[in-house]
Design an enzyme around this catalytic site. Sequence first.
Site, short mmCIF file in Angstrom:
data_model
loop_
_atom_site.label_atom_id
_atom_site.label_comp_id
_atom_site.label_asym_id
_atom_site.label_seq_id
_atom_site.Cartn_x
_atom_site.Cartn_y
_atom_site.Cartn_z
N TYR A 70 0.94 -1.19 0.23
CA TYR A 70 0.08 0.08 -0.01
C TYR A 70 1.10 1.31 0.14
CZ TYR A 70 -3.33 -3.46 1.77
OH TYR A 70 -4.17 -4.52 2.12
N ASN A 169 -3.57 -14.52 0.45
CA ASN A 169 -3.68 -15.34 -0.83
C ASN A 169 -3.21 -16.67 -1.12
OD1 ASN A 169 -4.92 -12.78 -2.11
ND2 ASN A 169 -2.95 -11.80 -1.42
N TYR A 216 -10.90 -10.16 2.81
CA TYR A 216 -10.91 -8.87 2.18
C TYR A 216 -11.61 -8.61 1.04
CZ TYR A 216 -7.48 -10.64 -1.58
OH TYR A 216 -6.90 -11.35 -2.51
#
Length: 325
Positions: A70, A169, A216
């Site tokens: 981010y 993930n 998420y």
Amino acid sequence: MIKVTFSEAGDLMEKIQIGRTELNVNPLGLGTNKIGGYNLFPNLDDETGKKVVQTAIDHDVEMIDTAFMYGLGHSEELIGEVLQKNDRHKVVLATKGAQQVTADGKVTLNNTPDFLTKSVDESLQRLHTDYLDIFYIHFPDQDTPKAEAVGALQRLREAGKLRAIGVSNFSLDQVKEADADGYVDLVENQYNLLQQDAVKELVPYLNEQHISFVPYEPFAAALLTGRYAPDNLPHFEEGDHRLTIDLYKPDQLKANVAKVEQLKPIAAKYEATVAQLVLAWYMKNPLIGPVIPGARTPEQLLVNVQSESVQLNDSDYEAIARIFA
């Protein structure tokens, strides 16, 4: 998912136990890819981002979830600035790493013990703290044995730099490999009412192993906020990243918006927005752990916080589940 009831100032409140740890957290957290994530979203303002984090802390939003990616560390830096002005122990701080950036800007994935150890140390510096509550391996690389990668994080936990270990993930097989020694406490993967693949195999396994599941993209790239309608479908200019999302493709978009439209009368019953209803549904769902919606402004954060007062009855909870079955 293990939920624990606490008594605080005479009021009962429910918290979620993180994995096999003694760490407990409020059900609603904050995702921060819109705080400093200049490489992901246009027109972000750093001062506004810091105000979002401060507003979250002021309203008992405990879990703050960030990542190196981010803003290539910028989100962590902004959150670190806010943490310096607050009681660090009021925050359950989660960050993620695995991306290695070369001098020419190329990003590759690296799960080697040396790189993850370096990533944790650099995150600690940017966040101005001497420990992380949670560190996730953000994405799996192709070559590093996953138990070896997690083993490096376990050594950091034993050194006091981490309280809980997560992966993000990862497929079910990769999670099993990563947790070979029983060190994994959380998995953060994509899940929302429109994208429920995770609850078919992954989440049942995680619940059996007492590993917390953190979803998420709870709003499915804004489709679950209720901002669209059958006569007001979104239109994007060429190059908009949402054109690459399956949910927005023409053969799916109308059906997805029609499903969300069915939430509007249910939300009206609770004097809530569709987005608040969706968050309330997640928080009532026994299969999932903390929910981490993002917010670009303090006002959006406060709207999300209001979802905690929406107490869905069982009938409406099941009706929502049927709409998206």
